[in-house]
Design a protein around this motif. Sequence first.
Motif, mmCIF file in Angstrom:
data_model
loop_
_atom_site.group_PDB
_atom_site.id
_atom_site.type_symbol
_atom_site.label_atom_id
_atom_site.label_comp_id
_atom_site.label_asym_id
_atom_site.label_seq_id
_atom_site.Cartn_x
_atom_site.Cartn_y
_atom_site.Cartn_z
ATOM 1 N N TRP A 1 19.912 81.037 12.609
ATOM 2 C CA TRP A 1 19.003 80.082 11.998
ATOM 3 C C TRP A 1 17.725 79.883 12.803
ATOM 4 O O TRP A 1 16.691 79.462 12.258
ATOM 5 N N VAL B 1 18.469 75.354 6.771
ATOM 6 C CA VAL B 1 19.198 76.573 7.118
ATOM 7 C C VAL B 1 20.687 76.352 6.924
ATOM 8 O O VAL B 1 21.169 75.214 6.867
ATOM 9 N N SER B 2 21.389 77.468 6.774
ATOM 10 C CA SER B 2 22.849 77.430 6.785
ATOM 11 C C SER B 2 23.289 77.418 8.239
ATOM 12 O O SER B 2 22.892 78.278 9.034
ATOM 13 N N PHE B 3 24.092 76.433 8.605
ATOM 14 C CA PHE B 3 24.364 76.158 10.015
ATOM 15 C C PHE B 3 25.870 76.167 10.253
ATOM 16 O O PHE B 3 26.642 75.663 9.447
ATOM 17 N N GLN C 1 18.764 82.908 1.737
ATOM 18 C CA GLN C 1 19.987 82.381 2.352
ATOM 19 C C GLN C 1 20.595 81.310 1.454
ATOM 20 O O GLN C 1 19.916 80.411 0.995
#
Length: 461
Positions: A161, A175-177, A238
């Motif tokens: 990220w 973001v994908s976290f 994403q």
Amino acid sequence: MGKEKKDKIGFKRLMIWYRDLSLKGKIVLLVYLAGVLPVGAILVISLSEMQGRSKEQQLYALNQGYNQMSQAVEDKMSRIHNISTLLAVNETINLNLTLAGGEISIAQQLANFESINSYTYGMEMAFEYGNILFYIDEAFPVVNNYSGRYRPLALAKEMDWYEILEKNNGRPSWVSFREDIYDTGYSYVAITRKLWDQDDFSKDVGVLAVLMERKALEEMLIGSAQEQIIYLETLQGQILAANVPEKELMEPLYEDWEKGTGDRNFKEISFHNVNYLVRSQLLDKTNTYLVSMVPQQVMEEQVRKMNMGMGMGFLYVLVCIAVWVAFVPIIRSVTGRMRLLQNQMMQIQDGIIKKLDMDESQSHADEIGQEKAGAELKALQSQINPHFLYNTLDMINWMAQKNEIDNIHNIVQAMSRFYKLTLSKGRDVVSIADEVKLCEAYMEIQKRRYRGSAAKRLDGR
């Protein structure tokens, strides 16, 4: 051969076919052209209009559901975005993060970070399923790989990220976290942003990450149609959240069409040889799109179920069969009589004249009716004649006792004429002259019977 000539030949063949068609066939054709086909046309038009309206209702429901869902998701993400902004501009946080190294004592640093903790904890209470992380210089005493809130900045730079944050020049980025060394099994959606030195905005002093559990967003992605796919997707492709497992999602849709064009309604697109109804919109204060996809085939199937078109079509077929069953006896009766008439006319042309052969059952019914009428007439006559005869004989007996020879002679002759005319020589129809004679004979007898004033009244005087 020209088109006009072909049309004329086709029309001529049609006329020949119609001319050679039997009378029964023409009647059937008339019934269907005048009744069944118009009803069928009306049914088809009605079904088409119903399907169009049902499709509009389905699209309206999809758009309403999308608008409500996008508003709810946007509100939640906006709240988290606002929290990150409040943290990023907080003077206490910025000042403490710039005082790394030996500028202040460790005790003072710990006290400062305690105040940051209190302020940050209050922010965490404003939303569910999440927490706040700071990636800062390792020189601060609160930073270590096992800290719950403060992580090494170098550790952030190793994450996927972080590259997205860099490409966005440190501006707020969704973001994908996934937690770094703390693999708790939870997936998160996070808004990340760089924290800048207040004295030199060209330098960053750390990274702020405000986390929210992915399931908190996925619980809001509720479809209003079967097999509807809904997901949040960043500009980089994403996937942040989806209402189906991510492995079941197709490759990013943005490669085949332009998202975020401002469309406020679903539109039809073809994707991998499958037709979809798709709507996508950029959410405010985010770099994400809310995408909704519904297979066109599913929508059409729902429209057919709502209209019950198959049931109406089946009902129409039943009506056609019922019409046919009802008209067959009528058609047979009409054509049968006309066929008999045609045969009789052809026989007359050949010089053969004979009684028209009617239906045996109808002829038998006519004979029974005539016999019944004759029997009723004879029964009435049998009731009248005996009474009149008895009275006349009684009068003759009375005249005989008085020795009225001439009167007896006249009465007997009048009675003879009366009964001859009453029998009518076996005929059912008599002439008016015979009826007049019958009345005269009757009047003659009655005048002899009622003498004096009564007789004068009978004479009309």
